[in-house]
Design a protein around this motif. Structure first.
Motif, short mmCIF file in Angstrom:
data_model
loop_
_atom_site.label_atom_id
_atom_site.label_comp_id
_atom_site.label_asym_id
_atom_site.label_seq_id
_atom_site.Cartn_x
_atom_site.Cartn_y
_atom_site.Cartn_z
N ASN A 286 -18.73 -14.88 -1.26
CA ASN A 286 -18.10 -14.83 -2.59
C ASN A 286 -19.15 -15.18 -3.64
O ASN A 286 -18.88 -15.24 -4.83
N GLU B 62 -16.93 -24.34 0.10
CA GLU B 62 -17.12 -24.35 -1.35
C GLU B 62 -18.06 -25.51 -1.71
O GLU B 62 -17.81 -26.65 -1.34
N GLN B 63 -19.11 -25.17 -2.44
CA GLN B 63 -20.11 -26.20 -2.75
C GLN B 63 -19.59 -27.26 -3.73
O GLN B 63 -20.00 -28.42 -3.68
N GLY C 152 -17.05 -10.99 -8.26
CA GLY C 152 -17.34 -10.24 -9.48
C GLY C 152 -18.63 -9.45 -9.46
O GLY C 152 -18.81 -8.56 -10.29
N GLY D 63 -12.30 -14.62 -5.72
CA GLY D 63 -12.58 -13.55 -4.75
C GLY D 63 -12.58 -14.09 -3.33
O GLY D 63 -12.05 -13.44 -2.41
N SER E 129 -9.39 -17.21 -19.73
CA SER E 129 -8.23 -17.61 -20.53
C SER E 129 -7.26 -16.46 -20.72
O SER E 129 -6.10 -16.69 -21.05
N VAL E 130 -7.73 -15.22 -20.54
CA VAL E 130 -6.87 -14.06 -20.73
C VAL E 130 -6.57 -13.45 -19.35
O VAL E 130 -7.48 -12.98 -18.67
N LYS F 189 -15.60 -20.00 -11.31
CA LYS F 189 -15.62 -19.90 -12.78
C LYS F 189 -14.26 -20.28 -13.36
O LYS F 189 -14.16 -20.67 -14.52
N VAL G 295 -23.11 -23.82 1.66
CA VAL G 295 -23.74 -23.07 2.75
C VAL G 295 -25.22 -22.92 2.42
O VAL G 295 -25.57 -22.46 1.33
N GLY H 138 -13.90 -10.30 -13.64
CA GLY H 138 -12.58 -10.52 -14.24
C GLY H 138 -11.64 -10.96 -13.13
O GLY H 138 -11.79 -10.52 -11.97
N VAL H 139 -10.69 -11.81 -13.46
CA VAL H 139 -9.86 -12.44 -12.43
C VAL H 139 -9.05 -11.43 -11.59
O VAL H 139 -9.09 -11.48 -10.35
C1 LIG Z 1 -16.33 -18.85 -19.82
C2 LIG Z 1 -15.70 -17.75 -19.01
C3 LIG Z 1 -14.67 -17.00 -19.55
C4 LIG Z 1 -14.08 -15.97 -18.81
N1 LIG Z 1 -13.00 -15.33 -19.33
C5 LIG Z 1 -12.29 -14.48 -18.54
C6 LIG Z 1 -11.01 -14.03 -18.96
O1 LIG Z 1 -10.51 -14.39 -20.02
N2 LIG Z 1 -10.32 -13.20 -18.11
C7 LIG Z 1 -10.83 -12.81 -16.89
O2 LIG Z 1 -10.15 -12.08 -16.16
N3 LIG Z 1 -12.04 -13.25 -16.48
C8 LIG Z 1 -12.76 -14.09 -17.25
N4 LIG Z 1 -13.95 -14.61 -16.81
C9 LIG Z 1 -14.54 -14.07 -15.57
C10 LIG Z 1 -13.87 -14.62 -14.34
O3 LIG Z 1 -13.77 -16.01 -14.43
C11 LIG Z 1 -14.72 -14.25 -13.13
O4 LIG Z 1 -14.92 -12.84 -13.07
C12 LIG Z 1 -14.09 -14.68 -11.81
O5 LIG Z 1 -13.46 -15.93 -11.89
C13 LIG Z 1 -15.20 -14.71 -10.78
O6 LIG Z 1 -14.67 -15.00 -9.52
P1 LIG Z 1 -15.54 -14.81 -8.22
O7 LIG Z 1 -14.62 -14.90 -7.08
O8 LIG Z 1 -16.40 -13.60 -8.33
O9 LIG Z 1 -16.59 -15.97 -8.12
P2 LIG Z 1 -16.96 -17.35 -8.80
O10 LIG Z 1 -15.90 -17.83 -9.68
O11 LIG Z 1 -18.31 -17.19 -9.35
O12 LIG Z 1 -16.99 -18.29 -7.53
C14 LIG Z 1 -18.05 -18.32 -6.62
C15 LIG Z 1 -17.91 -19.62 -5.87
O13 LIG Z 1 -18.94 -19.71 -4.89
C16 LIG Z 1 -19.39 -21.05 -4.84
N5 LIG Z 1 -20.70 -21.05 -4.21
C17 LIG Z 1 -21.85 -20.50 -4.70
N6 LIG Z 1 -22.86 -20.67 -3.81
C18 LIG Z 1 -22.33 -21.34 -2.75
C19 LIG Z 1 -22.87 -21.79 -1.51
N7 LIG Z 1 -24.15 -21.59 -1.18
N8 LIG Z 1 -22.04 -22.43 -0.65
C20 LIG Z 1 -20.72 -22.64 -0.96
N9 LIG Z 1 -20.18 -22.23 -2.13
C21 LIG Z 1 -20.96 -21.58 -3.01
C22 LIG Z 1 -19.40 -21.47 -6.28
O14 LIG Z 1 -19.41 -22.87 -6.43
C23 LIG Z 1 -18.09 -20.84 -6.76
O15 LIG Z 1 -17.00 -21.70 -6.59
C24 LIG Z 1 -14.56 -15.65 -17.52
C25 LIG Z 1 -15.61 -16.40 -16.97
C26 LIG Z 1 -16.16 -17.46 -17.69
C27 LIG Z 1 -17.25 -18.29 -17.07
#
Ligand SMILES: Cc1cc2nc3c(=O)[nH]c(=O)nc-3n(C[C@H](O)[C@H](O)[C@H](O)COP(=O)(O)OP(=O)(O)OC[C@H]3O[C@@H](n4cnc5c(N)ncnc54)[C@H](O)[C@@H]3O)c2cc1C
Length: 498
Positions: A274, A32-33, A462, A13, A56-57, A40, A246, A469-470
């Motif tokens: 994010n 990014e921490q 998310g 995101g 994975s999907v 994820k 942050v 979801g991605v």
């Molecule tokens: C095991 C597993 C299986 C999954 N399977 C699927 C699938 O098959 N298909 C699918 O579409 N989705 C799947 N998902 C869900 C999908 O991975 C997530 O919905 C999506 O990747 C989330 O992205 P995001 O951008 O919301 O944030 P996140 O991926 O949660 O990223 C947030 C980022 O913020 C960083 N952060 C947090 N606090 C700070 C701070 N204070 N300072 C700096 N950085 C910080 C974190 O380190 C992280 O890198 C799965 C997730 C997991 C864990």
């Protein structure tokens, strides 16, 4: 130099928002921490093996194409999404094996073997799910969060067909009789971490996304998506600072003024978080900037489920298995009751196994396979202690596979518990998909991408609209960027419905 926009978190995101903002000419810094971006979405390499450790999907390829197009690029120059066939191989305890496929004659031939009368029902379900996508797409998925005004844009005839008042399972039962098909279609609730017995039938839209739209595997692994986005962002001039947490989002006169990183204050004209929205309110914003009632609501919201992951180096080639495999429990209701009502790990879990070395042989040494094993797990609570109970759950998961005669010869293994997922990504209570989608109001209660009480603060990810979801978080980054740019008096190109 122009004052930058700070993005807190380099998950998908955050990267998506960064790309949209940089493409509109803004100066952007991503903090990014962790040592790498992706959140994820991550990967592990060890002893000749490579595993994706999160998603994975991958579905909705048009969302990724639109992201690259918004920056004036062709996705094909950065990322190759290969269609997966079968979409998933489903194994049932009575010995039935069903390859879910977009090849309709093949799918129908398999359904005829299971329950002849379900052929028409299945085709009607596909049409129903496609209709849900058409009706809900613009209002709930591809655009800014729903408002009463946007809802009025939906013609009354369509609004009556949103199907929010019964459960996914109840709707599925009205189409097909076979318990096998009901379980297969109900499983799509888990794509947003929900239960098919509680989530509104509207979420059958996910059945459309996968069964009509297909599943894709990025060449080089799912992590190739994060890598491709980071490359595009960097080319657009985005500065990505990894290992950089942050500590605070700075606020002056109810307006964002910057971020604090490593004890240093840096001014920013806007901040896109994010990070989990609840964590932003609880830990990153100054207490006086936070509306206490909003914080209480965020902390009280039911989380989506979490997951327990085993990464296995497995000896030998398992010809019975495809790239994506699901081994169903025979009591699906009990599995979701364990997760959402009792808050414990399922006593008899459904097990998902992804083997990317079936598609990418370089992911494992010759004669070996890289298994990613995922089972649903409750969000973290005091009812379950992962440090104490993980070994027992690991054995239960392998015992569930053994019921299908699958006993892998494991050479090495790693695990990720919900507690690890929370620690590594900041996911509140280890939830994979933000707050739960188990009620008809979930889409309306999900946090808006523009903070209500602090000007200049936006949410991408998310836990904000349109959800987890991605593909969805990629859209979320686009929506956050679009709102931010509009507030700056600019326009952005945002992914639209394919
Ligand atoms: C095991 C597993 C299986 C999954 N399977 C699927 C699938 O098959 N298909 C699918 O579409 N989705 C799947 N998902 C869900 C999908 O991975 C997530 O919905 C999506 O990747 C989330 O992205 P995001 O951008 O919301 O944030 P996140 O991926 O949660 O990223 C947030 C980022 O913020 C960083 N952060 C947090 N606090 C700070 C701070 N204070 N300072 C700096 N950085 C910080 C974190 O380190 C992280 O890198 C799965 C997730 C997991 C864990």
């Amino acid at each position: 130099m122009a004052e930058p926009i700070a993005i807190v978190g380099g998950g998908i995101g955050g990267l998506s928002a960064a790309i949209h903002l940089a493409a509109a000419g803004e100066r952007v810094i991503v903090f990014e921490q962790n040592a790498q971006v992706g959140g994820k979405m991550s990967e592990l390499r060890a002893e000749g093996f490579r595993w994706d450790t999160g998603p994975s999907v991958i579905t909705m390829p048009h969302v990724f194409e639109a992201l690259f197009a918004a920056a004036g690029k062709r996705m094909a120059d950065y990322l190759t999404l290969l269609p997966a066939e079968p979409l998933t191989r489903y194994f049932y305890r009575d010995g039935t094996v069903l390859d879910a496929t977009r090849d309709l004659p093949r799918m129908i031939a398999q359904i005829e073997q299971i329950e002849r009368r379900d052929v028409e029902g299945y085709l009607a379900y596909l049409a129903y799910a496609a209709r849900l996508h058409r009706i809900t797409g613009e209002v709930f998925i591809y655009d800014t969060p729903p408002t009463p005004a946007s809802l009025f844009k939906v013609p009354l005839r369509d609004a009556l067909r949103v199907d929010a008042m019964r459960s996914m399972d109840a709707a599925i039962r009205s189409f097909v009789r076979s318990p096998h098909l009901r379980q297969l279609l109900g499983r799509f609730a888990t794509y947003v971490g929900a239960s098919p017995y509680r989530a509104p039938a509207t979420l059958n839209v996910i059945g459309h996304v996968e069964l009509n739209g297909g599943v894709y595997y990025p060449r080089g692994g799912v992590y190739a998506i994060a890598r491709a986005m980071a490359r595009l962002a960097t080319e657009l001039g985005v500065e990505i600072r990894t290992s950089c947490a942050v500590e605070r989002i700075l606020v002056k006169n109810r307006r964002v003024s910057g971020v604090q990183v490593g004890g240093e204050r840096m001014s920013a004209k806007a901040v896109v978080a994010n990070v989990d929205v609840a964590t932003v309110y609880e830990k990153l914003l100054p207490a006086e900037a936070v509306n206490a009632a909003r914080l209480r609501r965020l902390l009280r919201a039911e989380p989506s489920c979490s997951g327990y992951v085993l990464l296995l180096s497995v000896q030998g080639a398992h010809e019975r298995l495809a790239h994506h495999n699901v081994f169903f429990t025979d009591d699906y209701r009990a599995e979701f009751a364990d997760i959402f009502e009792r808050g414990v790990t399922p006593s008899d879990p459904t097990v998902y196994v992804a083997i990317t070395s079936k598609s990418d042989p370089e992911d494992a040494p010759a004669g070996m396979e890289n298994w990613f094993v995922l089972v649903n797990a409750p969000a973290l609570s005091e009812r379950y202690d992962w440090t104490r109970d993980a070994p027992r759950y690991r054995d239960r998961v392998l015992a569930a596979l053994a019921k299908f005669g699958i006993v892998p010869h494991i050479r090495a293994e790693y695990q990720l518990t919900p507690a690890d997922i929370a620690r590594l990504t900041g996911a509140r209570r280890g939830a994979l998909y933000g707050t739960s989608s188990n009620t008809p109001l979930a889409a309306f209660l999900r946090p808006h991408n523009r903070a209500r009480d602090v000007r200049g603060l936006y949410f991408a990810g998310g836990t904000a609209h349109p959800g987890g979801g991605v593909p969805m978080v990629t859209l979320s980054g686009g929506v956050a960027a679009r709102l931010l740019l509009a507030d700056l008096g600019k326009r952005a190109q945002v992914p639209t419905q394919a």
